[in-house]
Design an enzyme around this catalytic site. Structure first.
Site, PDB file in Angstrom:
ATOM      1  N   GLU A  12      10.015 -10.116  -1.139  1.00  0.00           N
ATOM      2  CA  GLU A  12       9.365 -11.238  -1.525  1.00  0.00           C
ATOM      3  C   GLU A  12       9.865 -12.286  -2.177  1.00  0.00           C
ATOM      4  O   GLU A  12       9.681 -12.608  -3.425  1.00  0.00           O
ATOM      5  CB  GLU A  12       8.046 -10.718  -2.099  1.00  0.00           C
ATOM      6  CG  GLU A  12       7.294  -9.728  -1.209  1.00  0.00           C
ATOM      7  CD  GLU A  12       5.986  -8.985  -1.687  1.00  0.00           C
ATOM      8  OE1 GLU A  12       5.600  -9.460  -2.667  1.00  0.00           O
ATOM      9  OE2 GLU A  12       5.013  -8.693  -0.960  1.00  0.00           O
ATOM     10  N   ASN A  41       9.049  -9.527  -9.251  1.00  0.00           N
ATOM     11  CA  ASN A  41       8.167  -8.685  -8.549  1.00  0.00           C
ATOM     12  C   ASN A  41       7.832  -7.154  -9.060  1.00  0.00           C
ATOM     13  O   ASN A  41       8.404  -6.778  -9.818  1.00  0.00           O
ATOM     14  CB  ASN A  41       8.881  -8.163  -6.995  1.00  0.00           C
ATOM     15  CG  ASN A  41       8.014  -8.097  -5.786  1.00  0.00           C
ATOM     16  OD1 ASN A  41       7.451  -7.068  -5.627  1.00  0.00           O
ATOM     17  ND2 ASN A  41       7.469  -8.941  -4.909  1.00  0.00           N
ATOM     18  N   HIS A  88      -9.129  -2.109   4.298  1.00  0.00           N
ATOM     19  CA  HIS A  88      -7.871  -2.272   3.277  1.00  0.00           C
ATOM     20  C   HIS A  88      -7.616  -1.235   2.885  1.00  0.00           C
ATOM     21  O   HIS A  88      -8.520  -0.461   2.081  1.00  0.00           O
ATOM     22  CB  HIS A  88      -8.445  -3.604   2.573  1.00  0.00           C
ATOM     23  CG  HIS A  88      -7.123  -3.963   1.508  1.00  0.00           C
ATOM     24  ND1 HIS A  88      -7.066  -3.967   0.320  1.00  0.00           N
ATOM     25  CD2 HIS A  88      -5.738  -4.302   1.757  1.00  0.00           C
ATOM     26  CE1 HIS A  88      -6.070  -4.099  -0.393  1.00  0.00           C
ATOM     27  NE2 HIS A  88      -5.218  -4.157   0.831  1.00  0.00           N
ATOM     28  N   HIS A  89      -6.581  -0.735   2.965  1.00  0.00           N
ATOM     29  CA  HIS A  89      -5.888   0.482   2.172  1.00  0.00           C
ATOM     30  C   HIS A  89      -4.808  -0.148   1.315  1.00  0.00           C
ATOM     31  O   HIS A  89      -3.593  -0.011   1.659  1.00  0.00           O
ATOM     32  CB  HIS A  89      -5.502   1.454   3.055  1.00  0.00           C
ATOM     33  CG  HIS A  89      -6.435   2.037   3.952  1.00  0.00           C
ATOM     34  ND1 HIS A  89      -6.175   2.934   4.905  1.00  0.00           N
ATOM     35  CD2 HIS A  89      -7.870   2.263   3.695  1.00  0.00           C
ATOM     36  CE1 HIS A  89      -7.214   3.217   5.614  1.00  0.00           C
ATOM     37  NE2 HIS A  89      -8.419   2.937   4.869  1.00  0.00           N
ATOM     38  N   HIS A 119       1.379  -4.290   4.171  1.00  0.00           N
ATOM     39  CA  HIS A 119       2.120  -5.151   3.648  1.00  0.00           C
ATOM     40  C   HIS A 119       3.063  -4.511   2.587  1.00  0.00           C
ATOM     41  O   HIS A 119       2.835  -3.286   2.205  1.00  0.00           O
ATOM     42  CB  HIS A 119       1.025  -5.799   2.536  1.00  0.00           C
ATOM     43  CG  HIS A 119       0.413  -7.171   3.368  1.00  0.00           C
ATOM     44  ND1 HIS A 119       0.314  -8.020   2.505  1.00  0.00           N
ATOM     45  CD2 HIS A 119       0.256  -7.275   4.638  1.00  0.00           C
ATOM     46  CE1 HIS A 119      -0.119  -8.991   3.484  1.00  0.00           C
ATOM     47  NE2 HIS A 119      -0.263  -8.405   4.859  1.00  0.00           N
ATOM     48  N   GLU A 120       4.141  -4.826   2.250  1.00  0.00           N
ATOM     49  CA  GLU A 120       5.227  -4.182   1.321  1.00  0.00           C
ATOM     50  C   GLU A 120       5.875  -3.190   1.636  1.00  0.00           C
ATOM     51  O   GLU A 120       6.688  -2.469   1.221  1.00  0.00           O
ATOM     52  CB  GLU A 120       4.558  -3.844  -0.064  1.00  0.00           C
ATOM     53  CG  GLU A 120       4.163  -5.129  -1.085  1.00  0.00           C
ATOM     54  CD  GLU A 120       2.532  -5.451  -0.697  1.00  0.00           C
ATOM     55  OE1 GLU A 120       2.282  -6.721  -0.737  1.00  0.00           O
ATOM     56  OE2 GLU A 120       1.793  -4.607  -0.558  1.00  0.00           O
ATOM     57  N   GLU A 174       0.469 -15.733  -0.258  1.00  0.00           N
ATOM     58  CA  GLU A 174       0.079 -15.211  -1.479  1.00  0.00           C
ATOM     59  C   GLU A 174       0.883 -15.819  -2.657  1.00  0.00           C
ATOM     60  O   GLU A 174       0.337 -16.251  -3.705  1.00  0.00           O
ATOM     61  CB  GLU A 174       0.042 -13.844  -1.792  1.00  0.00           C
ATOM     62  CG  GLU A 174       1.403 -12.980  -1.564  1.00  0.00           C
ATOM     63  CD  GLU A 174       1.419 -11.460  -1.752  1.00  0.00           C
ATOM     64  OE1 GLU A 174       0.258 -11.029  -2.146  1.00  0.00           O
ATOM     65  OE2 GLU A 174       2.398 -10.740  -1.811  1.00  0.00           O
TER      66      GLU A 174
HETATM   67  C1  NOJ Z   1      -0.161  -7.540  -1.860  1.00  0.00           C
HETATM   68  C2  NOJ Z   1      -0.738  -7.976  -0.703  1.00  0.00           C
HETATM   69  O1  NOJ Z   1       0.340  -8.748  -0.107  1.00  0.00           O
HETATM   70  C3  NOJ Z   1      -1.676  -8.845  -0.595  1.00  0.00           C
HETATM   71  O2  NOJ Z   1      -2.263  -9.408   0.459  1.00  0.00           O
HETATM   72  C4  NOJ Z   1      -3.007  -7.984  -1.310  1.00  0.00           C
HETATM   73  O3  NOJ Z   1      -4.159  -8.842  -1.496  1.00  0.00           O
HETATM   74  C5  NOJ Z   1      -2.642  -7.433  -2.631  1.00  0.00           C
HETATM   75  N1  NOJ Z   1      -1.336  -6.488  -2.562  1.00  0.00           N
HETATM   76  C6  NOJ Z   1      -3.575  -6.243  -3.032  1.00  0.00           C
HETATM   77  O4  NOJ Z   1      -3.553  -5.203  -2.266  1.00  0.00           O
HETATM   78 CA    CA Z   2       2.770  -8.830  -0.746  1.00  0.00          CA
END
Ligand code: NOJ
Ligand code: CA
Length: 703
Positions: free
Chosen positions: A171, A193, A413-414, A483-484, A508
């Site tokens: 990121e 980060n 969402h997890h 994500h991540e 974001e």
């Molecule tokens: C980082 C994610 O990239 C973002 O989209 C998400 O809202 C937050 N984490 C919380 O899970």
């Molecule tokens: Ca992220």
């Protein structure tokens, strides 16, 4: 299904010392392989007789092994073959993909230990892929990698578009510099980060994009990363030689292997035309075919979400501010004082469902619906979420019924906050819960350091988990957008239920201080080489303080640029990320987001220059309609595009969403103009793009 398949095996007996040569189907690329005087494998690559990779050595250093797999090899066998096949992805930038390459497989033996490896090279028209293979044998069964020593000796001090090498995150904003300037620029390229660890001031990540002084575009990446650690690159700045640098585990080991197995493919793409890099399917072609039999549940999605309001700080994921620590199943949230900022509440979610249904979106993502957000990261908390227990103000059943009545799907969402084992403990119940309430897709997340401590996001252990989560999701007919997680390497071919990844600096960060204005002219050359990104475009209000007075971030993009992203940033999963009320302020521009397709029959990369501009045209699957997107860097630009990709003799209505004359990402981002005209395959359009601006065009067949 159109399927042509040619495999010609030629058995070549060869002698150590004599170079083996391989040529691409179009003859532009030539690869030479040999062993040097130490018995170390060496390869080199040219494009139209220009050096791309100068002689570079290959090998692996093993733990507790006096010889390693570095030298003392002899060639015992070489095989060449040709492969040509056309296959159909479940979704993608095009409905048919040709996989055409010439192959050289060299079997090497170390006589002292009597053990063999194979190095397999595949030469495509647009680049080279190669990997190490460890066949089944007596003297090489279980082994531990101390380091992979794959070299990429560059032929000049190229301009590179790079982010710092890191074991945990991608990121970062991209830095553009000469290769020889990476260490000098390194500190300035860093940003904070929640989880990050660099390893060298000349360490960079792949996919790495470069441009040589004489106009060659070169890209280094990897394909099919499985059961192995992610490869970063470390540069010997004096000699301009990159070497692989794998991600270690908590003890410093870089990979536990068991033969028979292979490394991922190391890839080098090259062309004198930047659009060839964007159009390449080499990464996908180096992955195994689809293993999921029933793909009927895998469908591209356009979605909105209860999300941007939390990211900007306008509202909150957590339900209460009064509990410093919570235990899922024990903390009684019905007794907790609500903070009044919890966005994932039934009434509010219903408003989003209404909006989705009214404007034709397939899904609604809701974050912060489940208990645990009060203390979700920074505490080494293992049992942090259970992924099935909602807050008292989120009525799962009611929301499910309401969404179903409006023909909208809820998106799960997890967030794991890096507690990987905790996620695996709950995965079956979490996925079964999704099936029960008809959630077709999950956005997962891995914010913060991995638990157990010392493991990294890009180490073999976490990489095994990310794939396990996708494979397990397939058992439940679920699509995954992680994500991540580790950045993609084309695994979507094998597991098409992996419909998205973040693994880069997404939208974001526009609410966390901003992205560089030319960010989106680089991402398709870097992060997207491995696969689609859930970039979450569509921000119409660039002044974040209008949403949250405490947040002074500015979105570095014009509104027209935001529209273009739906075409330039290919993804089968596209979000309209802004708040419904912001879309309602600009309903004529919002129309493009409503109209744009998410699955494509054909893609044409019209013009591109990393860091400066990208213009793409894509034909919506099953229609005769096209969508065009242009994103621009910081220099204002005028371009003329030919619509010669349209069907001859047909008429179309083009709606052009362009920057207004005085548009500028900083001072006047919402200035756009919309024009409509009849066009044909003979039409040429002259269009202007503002700094960090662009244009989007829908071209609909006139019936
Ligand atoms: C980082 C994610 O990239 C973002 O989209 C998400 O809202 C937050 N984490 C919380 O899970
Ligand atoms: Ca992220």
């Amino acid at each position: 299904m159109k399927y042509t398949f040619v495999l010609i095996g030629i058995w070549l007996l060869s002698f150590s010392g004599l170079a083996q040569e391989l040529t691409s189907p179009n003859q532009d690329l030539k690869m030479k392989f040999s062993l040097n005087e130490n018995g170390t494998p060496v390869y080199q690559l040219t494009y139209k007789n220009q050096d791309v990779i100068k002689p570079s050595t290959l090998g692996l250093e093993l733990k507790n092994d006096d010889l390693s797999l570095m030298n003392s090899f002899e060639i015992v066998d070489t095989k060449t073959s040709t492969f040509d096949e056309t296959w159909e992805p479940v979704w993608g930038e095009q409905s048919e993909i040709r996989n055409h390459y010439n192959e050289l497989a060299v079997t090497l033996n170390q006589p002292q230990k009597d053990r063999k490896i194979i190095i397999r090279f595949r030469l495509f028209d647009e680049g080279l892929g190669f990997r190490y293979e460890f066949p089944e044998q007596k003297n090489l069964v279980y082994f531990v990698i101390k380091e992979e020593h794959t070299q990429f000796a560059m032929a000049g001090d190229h301009t590179a578009f790079w982010i710092p090498g890191d074991y945990d995150t991608q990121e970062y904003d991209y830095t553009t510099s000469k290769l020889s300037e990476i260490s000098a620029e390194f500190e300035g390229a860093l940003s904070h980060n929640e989880s990050q660890e660099q390893f060298s001031k000349t360490g960079v990540q792949t996919s790495l994009m470069m441009k040589s002084e004489d106009g060659l575009y070169i890209n280094l990446h990897e394909a099919a990363l499985k059961e192995y650690s992610l490869m970063n690159l470390n540069l010997d700045e004096e000699n301009l030689v990159f070497e692989s640098w794998l991600t270690p585990d908590a003890l410093g080991n870089k990979g536990f292997l068991q033969a028979p197995t292979t490394s991922p493919w190391r890839t080098i793409m090259v062309s004198n035309d930047a659009t060839d890099i964007l159009a390449s399917n080499m990464t996908l072609n180096l992955n195994e075919p689809n293993v999921i039999e029933d793909t009927s549940y895998i469908k591209p999605i356009k979605y909105i979400g209860v999300w941007w309001e939390m990211i900007t700080g306008k509202s909150a994921w957590n339900y209460t501010d009064d509990l410093p620590s919570i235990r899922i199943g024990e903390t009684d949230f019905t007794k907790a004082k609500p903070n009044g900022r919890h966005a994932a509440n039934t009434e509010h979610v219903k408003e989003y469902i209404d909006f989705a249904s009214e404007h034709g979106f397939d899904g609604v993502l809701v974050e912060g619906w489940n208990q645990g957000w009060e203390d979700w990261y920074g505490h080494s908390k293992d049992f942090v979420f259970d992924f099935v227990t909602p807050y008292p103000d989120f009525d799962v059943e009611e929301i499910h019924n309401y969404a179903a009545s409006k023909n909208v799907k809820m998106i799960m969402h997890h967030e794991t906050s890096g507690a990987i084992r905790n996620y695996e403990r709950h995965m079956d119940t979490a996925y079964a819960f999704m099936n029960k309430y008809d959630y077709p897709a999950v956005k997962s997340g891995y914010v913060g350091n991995i638990i157990p401590r010392g493991e990294h996001h890009y180490g073999q252990w976490a990489i095994n988990h990310f794939l396990y989560a996708v494979q397990k999701a397939a058992d439940y007919n679920i699509m995954v957008n992680a994500h991540e997680a580790v950045r993609p390497t084309g695994l979507r071919r094998t597991y098409p239920n992996l419909i998205g990844n973040e693994s880069a600096r997404g939208t974001e960060f526009q609410a966390f201080g901003g992205n560089k204005p030319n960010h989106v002219t680089i991402l398709p050359f870097t992060r997207l080489i491995g696969g689609p990104m859930d970039y979450t475009p569509g921000i119409f209000e660039m002044d974040i303080s209008k949403l949250n007075p405490g947040n002074n971030s500015h979105v570095n993009s014009t509104l027209a640029n935001q529209l273009a992203l739906y075409v330039t940033m290919y993804s089968p999963l596209q979000m309209a990320a802004d708040l419904p009320e912001n879309y309602m302020r600009f309903p004529d521009a919002f129309q493009f987001i409503k109209d744009v397709a998410v699955d494509w029959e054909e893609s044409k990369y019209l013009e591109a220059e990393p860091g400066q501009y990208i213009t793409v045209a894509r034909k919506a699957k099953g229609t005769n309609n096209w969508f065009v997107g242009n994103v621009n860097g910081v220099t204002p630009r005028t371009t003329t595009i030919k619509l010669d990709f349209l069907e001859k003799g047909k008429k179309y209505i083009a709606t052009i969403y362009a920057d207004a004359e005085d548009a500028h990402y900083k001072t006047n981002p919402q200035a756009y103009k919309i024009t409509t005209k009849t066009v044909t395959s003979r039409t040429k359009l002259k269009l202007d793009s503002a700094p960090a601006g662009g244009f989007a065009i829908s071209i609909i067949e006139k019936k």
